[in-house]
Structures are given as structure tokens and as C-alpha cells.
Enzyme design. Structure first.
Site, PDB file in Angstrom:
ATOM      1  N   GLU A 290      42.248  46.945  29.821  1.00 41.57           N
ATOM      2  CA  GLU A 290      41.483  45.711  30.031  1.00 41.57           C
ATOM      3  C   GLU A 290      40.428  45.545  28.952  1.00 41.57           C
ATOM      4  OE1 GLU A 290      41.560  43.113  32.106  1.00 41.57           O
ATOM      5  OE2 GLU A 290      43.550  43.799  32.701  1.00 41.57           O
TER       6      GLU A 290
ATOM      7  N   GLY B 257      34.426  53.211  42.940  1.00 41.31           N
ATOM      8  CA  GLY B 257      33.458  54.299  43.065  1.00 41.31           C
ATOM      9  C   GLY B 257      33.506  55.242  41.882  1.00 41.31           C
TER      10      GLY B 257
END
Lengths: 400, 375, 400, 375
Positions: free
Chosen positions: C246, C129
């Protein structure tokens, strides 16, 4: 709406084609076809103006009272297209298409009487002095000043990218006559003889071996005040008029059609490993897309010529023509270059006219293609860069 | 797999930085272009002193036995500086052919001369209309004659030939399969050359052989191996050129990045406009992908021929298009100045255009790579 | 610099391939291969995590103390590549690659003990979210508030683009815990159970027939205060850490390689007028360029994995991966679509699993290609749009 | 050449504005998509009342004898509104075939039914794996039998077939050259259809003919003319579709132009960012060129087949690519909202994608146009 071409125009086209065929000297056509750089044929250019003028067709787009032909926009389109198709020399666009319309619209009788015939009759080459080193896309910031002293303007400053200034007899300049008003308001439009004392021209060496673009230094250059066109301070308005008057010129549609035909000839003439370049599927697919895009551009020009109504101010169409016209010039010249593969890398000097005699390996189309393609990167820069045009479009079409 | 520089690589780059950076500017380039050979022979001698000309030469010939990665790194530096020296022709191409020569002793001797800077060799293999990646398609013919050969035919656009003392020429040998590679003095009787500059200031020649008499030992590599050796040599040249392209792109991006911060329009540096920022971002992406793809070509440089040539052609596609992006955008952000001979970007532009089309262009490499995918 | 692949890694690859071949159930592989939408296989996803976990390989990139494999970046690269090649189900990236690293780096022992196993063992699906209706590219402007009342945060606001929220058990949210500081400073990172009272999820109908993206409305949602990760106000920092951790994920390199292979299969399987699409030269040329570009992207990923030094901050490379990765996803899916010609226009519903049985005209690859291609337009939007990435690049690489 | 609208054209556009604009929104489109046929039969009846279904019908059948320009202008309006009615199938394609039918009286009767809104006809000519521009490549076979024919074979993706009362089917006729065009009731015994939606909400069917018995007069156009008539009809359908594409692009640009002025990020409308401005400029250029190219196709619509098909394919290239530019950029400027079914841009996107690929895709039209240039 009914879009088929009027059959009368086909008759007109035949007439034009026959006319050009009759009056265009074979050697001139040959030189034009084989010139290495786009701007390599100044003497031919004036001579050709004189030939056209002898038949009343050197400035067909002007009002009839000044020597125009009274043709419709479609007729003018066809006349221009056929000129390029026939490898006729270029117009001296500076005189015929830029200064001319400003002169006959805003010039005094004195200026009209003096200069319109010189242009029409192919007597003079014209230089355009707009850009300055610090004002490229931001033209209104130009700083070359003209101060009225008695009945003369004293001009000081520097111009750049003045095409052909080294060979021009006269020039038309945007100069600042008033520093105390909004930048656009203080600009005037001045005609200056290029051999006036105080003028120095430096030819700028270009990446393609030409030195056609120039810097013009103006050092206390005295110019008769009556060579100012129209009103002082109205130069910006006249310059805008000039651009709007020639909305379709920036499309380079005639030139691009001619050069695409040449690209086709090259693709048919060159072979790689026994296969014509034209038969290379990847090349063919690319060529087809460019030709389709050029057809779209042509119809966009026709729409502007007909003042077709559409969902945005007409000036938006002008920016479309400039953007697509310049991109396609680049794509077409790169088609020519790529069709020649590594052979396109050979440097041909622009100086000797004519270029080396054709051989099997170096056919007549070889010299000049890369010369033109290299300098053609300028197409998306001059006259309002592609980025500027997109700014304009976003504003005109979408209010952004 | 190791991305870090080895000691010799660090030394090479260090020496390149010292020698080349002082002359990586428009004035130098314009001066060289108008010189007789297009480059400075004194600097060639410095290349020799620094060991650059000995880089791929076997230790047996006094060389450094460098890897293809070593060669690539040095060529990145040469590309950054837009060096016009015939490094690829002589040190990459000719060296590789010589290393495969039948007469090993003589080859070592020639390699020694190259390493010492006293001999330059150019390759003359391309013929008009032949497919650049089909090196076997030579019409030039060597007819056996009186213990040697008579050579006739013509070559086009032999890169760096005007400054070479000898030429390696590909030719069919009458009565044999394949093509042979011959070493011929550039001034051999019966050999005539028309030389000209290319748009990047380097030189090339069209060469005609009218019954040029060759001794038997002119044949470096015979018809049984000639094409394979030539393909290898040309692929290595391609890699070196791609390394130069990567160097040129990275240098061009630096030049443009600085320019857009200097150049003012509408009262502000044009680099503050988002349109210009995004063009520069595109250029960074392009150069970055180009370097990645050079690595891919390097990683496969010694693989079997099918793998090597597929990797190489794939790299040519990416690097060729990246060169277009970087140089065309570079000119665009320079405005009119980009079209003058007086700004660096126009020089990078012409060099990148040349590299894109040498030893196979985008169409040809695209086709070869496509065929490697679908067979 | 020495760029050949380490031979040990080839051994590792073989071992991985054999492992996957051994543990991946055939029916799961088949469902993955034939799924119509990218996100259509939730039960398989968790089941697959459990299978991998049984072999200690469900979170190989985590530190060994939390269940990782202690592999090098190259080994992880190969493991991921082989998973995609084998049509194994996706990871639940939200849990394994986004929340996980934040948790084990910044989370309290309580949070680590509670949630890391749940992720590792494939017990929970996670929703992310971050985005809000008014804050897309401008994430820091998010307004969902979390007010500390006693030992609970009371959360109010709205999230959007929350993938899979309708099926998620838990979510991690960026919320504003302090309105009185610089926007980036007032953000915290909060774990919320999705069935907490006050949470309403609306699935957003997508252009491809899916409803995977959701709006999440939070109305006085009470969240135990110990579910806040790390320090209050540090959420922005953790989110940035997550993205930097990442860096290569946004390249979608494994996915794109798998999908390009599928595009090849389609081009070999489809024929037009008796010619395989693969043999259409224009298609082949385009395919070749995409495959070459994908190789360049792959090497760019390898460079980042190796922390290669280059002439700009490392974050610049991340933006390159995002830009090219997203563009190539789009190009590859469009290759698939275009290889099918007009047949790609058929709409396949995502709901029924499995899709219709293959026929001659509609082979097993037909359902889903367009479904994925349509939604793939999002690739250049989410996670910082292409335009934002270019802004970042211009700044990082050139200081603009 | 005249770009100004004629009276009938002005009337058409005026009626289109009135009928279509009130239902050119996402709610309407989503509702239609989930309806049985994908469009509203009541609105089809209004099309009839407004004379739209009589537009290309000859006056002899109570039609308006409209020109291809009239059809194009109406289809621009249909495209703007993303109308899903089977106008092109029935009124452009089928009408054109019927006008060439052997039995003129019967054809006029059918055209009258079309004009009245009581008959819809779809074309079933495409077979799996056949080249879309090679309409002669039909494997479907009509065998003469008992004063009529037995039809067997299969067709794929017959657009608008699910809502059509009759089908025009192309088939080889046993013992004859060329292909014949047959008119067949959609519920003929032996005919089975699998129907499905396309991504733009329109419908299509795969159809199998298992020895369908046809009376002799089912043959509308015989093998001697069938292919030529079908090519003409398909080209006219292409033009109508391109007109819809132009309408869709112009409408999409309006939608995007408004959106970027509304949507705020970083405290300002995203339309104030130069990157967004330039994307919008690109979209304007694309849509503008698309319309120009529609004009080119229209100007050559009645030329000889070679000229017509070259112009048409060139137009498909420009318009197809423009559609990609406008719709993909349109989604990009919408951000995530562009991917939802709840914003108009995603609907334009899907419609433009469908048009791009119907009756020949970019590869096929590119090849055909390329062949027309180089022979």
C-alpha cells in the site's frame, strides 16, 4: 521592566548622526554605497579608521585607556547603527573587534604598545587564521604547528578561509604548540607578519567572482616568540573569550538593517508590468515578515547587551543571535535579489571600482546585490555552522 | 501515459551520456565561462551531429519531429552536465516560432540551418519593467516603411543573444493590433548590443534598435498570432529549462551525497550526523517532487492555453522552490567549500538560480497559477 | 515516455462517476460531507461497503478470485479519486487495505474463507493492533506476548493508538511469539476477536474532542491458534509486505484533493471586510503553492503506480509519499482553518450527528474543519514519523 | 530602557508563581474546561485578593495604576499556566474603555467593582465578515429613542461573554459619525446569546440585539472617540494575549525538553537524537524571538497610533508564527501522546492557536504591517 527608549539616547543619536555627516567624505560614502562586493574597499577602510581616530572614535568599544570612548552598550549600538545607516566603510573587524580585545586583555605590554595603536590608527589590515582544511566546525582539531626553537616559533601548516589575507599586513593565528595534551589545551594565539618568509597566500575564487577568502600556507615560518599572546596553550581560551566578548556581532544587526532599507529602495524602484514590486502583495507580505523578524533580532541583541536574565545560560542567546542573524542576512539579500527578478542574474565583476554608471534599466543598486547574496550563503556556515549552533542550543537550553 | 523511455529517447540519453559526462566538471565549466561565448562551438557541432539540434525540427526539414517529452529528456541531461550551450534559445524557442512562420518554405530552410548547427537564433522580447508573462507588453515599434519596416526600441537581457546569428524580436506594428515577431540579423545596421555574462556563465545582451531597416519578409508571425505563438514558445522554453533544473538538482544531490560521505569532521563522515542526513533527505524529496512536476507540465504541454499555462506555472513554483532547497542545502553541507568556484555545488547553485528567474519568476508564476485557481 | 492521460481512462472516469452518483444515497453523502470528525460515521461505512459489494466493487483492488475488479492501478486511482470527490464514506481501510492483502497472500484457506468475505461484504469493522506504549517509531521492540498453550495462543500485553477499537468487531495484532530471537524474528500476525474475554479497550480523549484512538489491554486473552496468519515469527515480514503493498496509501492523495477543494470553497465563502478570502493575495499565493505541491504529489503517486524506474530503491519513493502526503494534509487542513480566521476557534462537539444547522455566520463547512486539522498533526507521526522517514530516505537514496 | 523587574513586578510574579503553579496541569485544565464557565470563580476571587484585577485600575478607584509592562508580566505568568480566566476581556480591554468613559465617576465605580472581583465585562464588537482590525465597520445600530437608545444588530464570537455581567458593545449611532461604545447588562431584555466553548476551553457568545432599550448613560464613549478608544483597547488586549503566548511557549518548551529526556525509543532517550535536538533548538529560538518581539510591542505601546499599531502587528507576526513552531514541533516530539487530551502540549497547542487568531490573524496583521512599511 520599562522598555521605552531613554530620551537621552535620542540626543546621543542626533549627535552621532551629525558627527558622521560631518566627517564622512562624500566620495567614500558613494564608493561604499556602490561597491559590488562586500569587501571591495580596503583603502577606504583604513582611511576611514584614520578619520575616526582623528576624532577619538575609531575603537569606541575599547577601554578608555586604550582609546575607547567609555560609552554604554546602548551608545555603542547606536554609533554602529548610524555608521551603517550612513554607508560608512566597515571597521576592520579582525583588528578592532577580534584581536584588539584579546590583546588588551591578555597581551603583554610589549604587544599592547606595539599593536593596539596600529589597529586604532588604521595603519594595518588584519587577517584571521583560525580555520584549517580539515577543521571547519571542529576547530579544536586544527593541526598547524608552532615549535619553539630558541626565541622563535617555527610555524608549519595551512589555514583556510582567511578573509583578506592577500591584503593583510598582519595576522593572528591559532597554532598548536603542544601535541601531547587534549586538543583544546595545546593551542596558542600567535601574531604573525604576513610578509614573513615561508608564507604563501592563495586567493580562492568564489562563486560570486570575488577572491577575498584565502588559503595561507605556512612553511617553516619563523615568528618571534614574544608575538605569542598570553600563555602558551591558552589560545583556545582566548579564542572563546573573543567570541563571547563579541556576542552580538554575529547578529549582523546593523548591516542587516541597512540592507533591508536597501531592499525597500529596490522594491520601490523596480516595477513589473507597471506595478512597483513593493506593491506586489506576495512580496510585501514576505518583506513584512522579514522586517518583523529583524525587529525581533534587534530586541534580542538589546537583551544581550543589557545582560537580561532569562531561563538559560547567556551563551544560548549568542547562538540565537548567530542563527537568526545569519538566516536574516540571507533572507534580506534574497529580498533584494528577488525584487530585481531576472535582472538579478546579471554578473557584475568585482574588480573595477566603481561599477558601470547607472542607467534606467540598471540603477545604482543593481551591481552587487547578487554578488553579496551569493556569498551570503556562507553566513550560516562560518563561525560555527547553523547545525553546530543548534547542537549548542539544545545542550545549553535543554541539557540534551 | 507511459513512463518508460521510447527507443529514440533511450538513444538520446545514451548519446547525451557519452558526450556530456566527460565534461561535466568544474574545470570544464570554468574554462567555458572564461571563453568568448561561454560555450564550446566544437561541442555545438557535436550536438548537430548527434541530431540534437534537429530534435524538434519537422521531418520535412530533415528533423526528427521529436516530442516535448524527447526535448525534456535531453534537457535533463543538459542540466545534469550544466551545459551552457544556447540549446533552449535556438532549438526550443526559435524552432517553435519558425514552425509557426507565415513563410513556411523559408522557415524550413532556417530550421535546416539550425539542425545543421550553422545558425543560432536568440529571442529578444523582454523589455525593462515589462511583465515577463505578458509578452504583448512591448513598446518596441515597427513602423511600415518602403515595403518593409523601421524598428525602434530596446530589449533587455536577451538570453544567448551574444552567440546568435539572428534574433527574433517582438514588436508592436504601427496600425495593427497585437505584436509581430521579426527575424533580424544580429549585425543589422542600427542595432547595438551590450553583452554581459550571467552568474551561471551564460550570456545575454541588452539591445537597442535605432530605426533598424527590415525587409517585409522579416516578419515571421504577424500581429494577429504573434503573442499566442510567443507565449507557446516561451512556455516550451520554460519546460526545457525546468527539465534542466531537474537534471541539475539530481546531479547536485549526487555530488552532495558523495561529499558528505567523504568529508570528515569530529572524526567521522558528516553524513553520519542525523542533521546532515535529514538535509539530504529534504533534498531528495525536493528533487523527486520537481521531476514529478516536470511530468505534470509535460502532460499538459499541448493542452489549451489556460490549462497549459496553469500547469506550467504550477510546475515552475514547485521546481523553483525545489531548486532553492537543493542548492542552498547543498552549499550548507559543503561548508565553506560550497562557496568556492572550485566545487561543483556552487555551479549548480548559480544555474538553478538563473533557471528559477528566467521567463517569469516565482512571484509571477505564483500569481498566474493563483489566478487560474480562483479566476 | 509519453505523459498525456489515456483517453480510455476518461471514459472509465465517467462511468465510475455515473456509478457512484447512482448508488451513493443522498443522505449518506450529506452526512459524510457534514461530519465533524473524520471517523464519525461508522454505520455508514459498513452500509456503504454493502452497497459497493452488491455491485462487486467493495474491494476492487483485490485479486479477482477474491472479489476484485481486475482494474489497472490507474483505474483504481480514478475509482478512489471519484469516491472521495463524491463524498462517499471512507473504506474500512484496516480490513480492505491492510489485513485483506496479507490474508489473501499469506493466510490459510480457513482464514481466507472465514474473513475475506466478512471484509468484502461490510460485515465487520477491523482494528489494527501494532503500536505499543513503549514502541512508537521503534515498532520492532513491541512486547505484547502470545504464548502457545495447546491449540490456543494466550496473549498478554498492551496496544495503543488502535483506531476505532471501541467499535471494532475484530482486530489484527502484531504479537511476540518468540523472545529468544532477534526482535524482528519473533513477531507473529494474529487475528483476535475484540470481545474475547481479557480484552479491555480504553478510548483515549484526543485534543479535538474525539476518542477514536484507543488503548487495548490484553490480559490472558485466549486466541485459537489457527487465527495466526502464515508462519509464526513471520509477522514482521507480513507487516512490511502490507506497507509495501500500500505504498501510495500514505500519500492520502484522494483525501487531500477533496479537502483542498473544500478549502477553496471556504475561501470563496468567507469574506473579511468585504473581500473574499480567496481574493486576499497572501492567502491566494499560499493556496497556489499548496495546490502545486499537491499536483507534484499526485504525479509522484502515478510514478509509483507505474513502477517508474528512478535513481534510488522504490521504497525511497514510498517515504517521499509519506513525508509529502502528511505535510500536505496538514497544510491543506490549515488552509481551511486559516480561511475561517478566528471563527475556526469555535469548538464543535463530535458526538451529535448531524452538527448544528448551518447559518449565515456558521455555514455547513464550519463544523469539523478545526476538529480535523487538530488531529491531523498526527499525520507526520503515525506510520513512521517524518523523522524516521528521513532517516530511511538518507539511507536508501544516499547510503547514509 | 530597563529589563530588570521593578518591586511591584517581582511581587506580581511571585504571587503568580504561588497561585498558578499548583494548578498548571492537565487535570486542572480538563476539569475547568468541563465546568460551567470554563474557569474557577473561586480563583477569580483570589485574583482580586492578590490585586491582579486592580492592576491597571487608577489609584483613584483603589487600583495599582500598573504599567503595560506590569500587565504583560502578569499575563506571561497566566499564559504559562494556561489560565482560562477572562482577565484580558475584563481587566485589560474593559478597563481601558472605562478609563476613557465620558462619565468618569461612574467609570471609577465600575472599575472598583472589577478590581473587587464582583463585575466582569466582555467586549462584543466583532461582526461576521467584518475586518477584525477595522473596528469602525459595525452594522449594529443604536437609534436615539426616548432619552436613550434602541440597539439592534448582531455580534459574533464575543470572547468571555458567557461569564460577563455586562458587555461593551460597539455600534453606529444613527445620525452620527463613527461608532459609540455602550455598556449593556448581559441579561438586558431583547438581548439573546448563543454561547459555546472555543478549542482552548474558553467561552464566547454570538449575540443578537433585537431593539434592546438602553438608557442614555449606557453610552460610555461617543462616536467622535469610540473607534480610537476601541483600537487602543484592542491593541492592549493583543499585547496581553501576546504575553500569554510567550508564557505558553516557554512553558511548552520546558514540558517538551523534559519529555524528550524521558521518552525512550531504540533504547535511548529521544533527546539524544540530533533531529530532536534541532527541533528543540528551533523551538528555543522561536520562543526567544517571541519574547523579544513582545518587548518591541511594549516599548511602543504608548506611541502614536501609527507607530503603535505597526509595532503591534509586527509582534503579532513573529509571535503568531513562533507559537505555531513551538506547538506543532512540540506535538511532533511527543509523538502520538501529543494528540491526546492527557498531555500538556496539546493544551498549549490549542491555546496558542486561539491567541494567534484573536483580534486579527496573521494575514491581517501581516497586511497592516506591510502597509505601514510601504504606505
Amino acid at each position: 521592566m520599562e522598555l521605552r527608549l531613554d530620551p537621552d539616547l535620542e540626543t546621543f543619536r542626533k549627535e552621532v548622526r551629525a558627527f558622521i555627516d560631518r566627517v564622512l567624505p562624500a566620495d567614500m560614502k558613494e564608493r561604499q554605497l556602490r561597491k559590488v562586493a562586500n569587501n571591495a574597499a580596503v583603502p577606504d577602510l583604513l582611511e576611514w579608521m584614520r578619520i575616526l581616530n582623528a576624532h577619538g572614535r575609531s575603537v569606541p568599544h575599547w577601554p578608555e585607556e586604550h582609546g575607547g570612548c567609555g560609552w554604554t552598550p546602548m551608545q555603542l549600538f547606536i554609533f554602529n547603527e548610524e555608521l551603517y545607516k550612513a554607508d560608512a566603510p566597515e571597521f576592520d573587524w579582525g583588528g578592532t573587534h577580534m584581536l584588539g580585545p584579546v590583546l588588551y586583555t591578555y597581551g603583554s605590554d610589549y604587544l599592547k604598545d606595539k599593536f593596539l595603536p596600529m589597529i586604532r590608527e588604521g595603519v594595518t589590515m588584519w587577517a584571521q587564521g583560525f580555520s584549517e582544511p580539515g577543521s571547519g566546525s571542529d576547530l579544536a582539531s586544527l593541526r598547524t604547528s608552532a615549535e619553539l626553537v630558541g626565541d622563535k616559533y617555527v610555524v608549519n601548516g595551512q589555514k583556510i578561509w582567511t578573509s583578506g589575507a592577500a591584503h593583510a599586513d598582519w595576522g593572528f593565528f591559532l597554532v598548536r604548540t603542544d601535541k601531547n595534551v587534549k586538543p583544546q589545551r595545546g593551542i596558542s594565539f600567535l601574531i604573525i607578519k604576513m610578509d614573513t618568509p615561508g608564507i604563501t597566500v592563495r586567493q580562492i575564487p568564489q562563486i560570486n567572482g570575488e577572491a577575498h577568502l584565502c588559503e595561507v600556507f605556512l612553511d617553516n615560518v619563523e615568528v618571534p616568540a614574544d608575538q605569542l599572546i598570553g600563555e602558551p596553550g591558552m589560545g583556545w581560551t582566548y579564542a572563546k573569550f573573543l567570541l563571547e566578548h563579541e556576542r552580538t556581532t554575529s547578529s549582523f544587526i546593523y548591516w542587516s538593517k541597512r540592507e533591508l532599507a536597501r531592499a525597500k529602495d529596490i522594491a520601490l524602484g523596480e516595477s513589473v508590468g507597471g506595478r512597483r514590486v513593493a506593491d506586489d502583495p506576495a512580496f510585501r507580505a514576505r518583506f513584512a515578515k522579514v522586517e518583523a523578524d529583524l525587529l525581533a533580532l534587534e530586541w534580542s541583541v538589546l537583551r544581550v547587551l543589557a545582560h537580561e536574565e532569562f531561563d538559560a545560560p547567556e551563551a544560548a542567546a549568542a547562538s540565537v543571535l548567530k542563527i537568526r542573524g545569519s538566516e536574516l542576512q540571507q533572507e534580506i539579500t534574497m529580498l533584494q535579489v528577488d525584487a530585481m527578478g531576472a535582472k538579478s542574474l546579471r554578473f557584475f565583476d568585482v574588480a573595477p571600482v566603481p561599477p558601470p554608471a547607472p542607467t534606467d534599466a540598471w540603477p545604482d543598486y543593481a551591481p552587487g546585490r547578487t554578488t553579496v547574496a551569493l556569498i551570503n550563503r556562507a553566513a550560516t556556515i562560518y563561525g560555527g555552522s547553523k547545525q553546530i549552533q543548534k547542537n549548542i542550543l539544545a545542550k545549553l537550553a535543554f541539557g540534551l | 501515459m507511459d513512463f518508460a523511455k521510447s527507443d529514440i529517447q533511450a538513444m538520446l540519453l545514451d548519446s547525451a551520456e557519452r558526450l556530456l559526462s566527460e565534461n561535466a566538471d568544474v574545470e570544464y565549466w570554468r574554462h567555458q565561462r572564461s571563453s568568448a561565448l561561454g560555450f564550446d562551438e566544437a561541442r555545438w557541432a557535436q550536438f548537430a551531429e548527434l541530431g540534437w539540434l534537429a530534435l524538434p525540427v519537422p521531418e520535412a526539414a530533415g528533423g526528427l519531429d521529436g516530442t516535448i517529452e524527447d526535448i525534456a529528456l535531453l534537457n535533463i541531461a543538459l542540466g545534469k552536465a550544466l551545459a551552457t550551450e544556447p540549446y533552449v534559445s535556438t532549438v526550443v524557442l526559435a524552432d517553435h516560432v519558425l514552425k509557426q512562420a507565415v513563410d513556411e518554405a523559408r522557415a524550413l530552410e532556417l530550421l535546416g540551418e539550425i539542425a545543421g548547427g550553422t545558425l543560432r537564433i536568440a529571442l529578444a522580447h523582454q523589455e525593462n519593467g515589462a511583465h515577463p508573462l505578458d509578452v504583448e507588453a512591448a513598446a518596441t515599434l515597427a513602423r511600415p516603411s518602403a515595403g518593409g519596416y523601421l524598428l525602434s526600441g530596446s530589449k533587455i537581457m536577451a538570453l544567448d543573444a551574444p552567440s546568435a546569428g539572428r534574433l527574433i524580436v517582438s514588436a508592436r506594428i504601427e496600425g495593427e493590433e497585437g505584436i509581430g515577431l521579426f527575424l533580424i540579423p544580429a549585425d543589422a545596421p542600427g542595432l547595438s548590443a551590450e553583452s554581459y555574462p550571467l552568474i551561471d556563465g551564460t550570456r545575454a545582451s541588452d539591445i537597442v534598435f535605432a530605426d533598424v531597416t527590415l525587409p517585409a519578409d522579416a516578419l515571421l508571425v504577424g500581429g494577429n498570432r504573434g503573442a499566442a505563438v510567443l507565449r507557446e514558445a516561451v512556455d516550451r522554453a520554460s519546460i526545457a529549462l525546468m527539465a534542466q533544473a531537474v537534471g541539475a538538482m539530481e546531479a547536485a544531490n549526487k555530488v552532495c551525497g558523495a561529499y558528505v560521505q567523504e568529508r570528515k569532521q569530529f572524526g567521522t563522515a558528516i553524513g553520519s550526523f542525523q542533521a546532515i542526513q535529514h538535509i539530504m533527505a529534504d533534498n531528495f524529496v525536493a528533487a523527486h517532487q520537481a521531476r514529478s512536476m516536470l511530468y505534470h507540465a509535460l502532460a499538459n504541454a499541448d493542452a489549451d492555453e489556460a490549462t497549459r499555462s496553469a500547469a506550467l506555472s504550477a510546475a515552475r513554483l514547485v521546481i523553483g522552490e525545489a531548486g532553492q532547497t537543493v542548492s542552498r542545502n547543498g552549499i550548507q553541507v559543503h561548508g565553506g567549500y560550497g562557496l568556492t568556484d572550485e566545487y561543483a555545488i556552487g555551479h549548480y547553485f548559480r544555474r538553478l538560480m538563473c533557471i528559477e528567474k528566467q521567463y517569469g519568476d516565482l512571484i509571477q508564476h505564483g500569481e498566474r497559477f493563483g489566478d487560474s485557481i480562483f479566476g
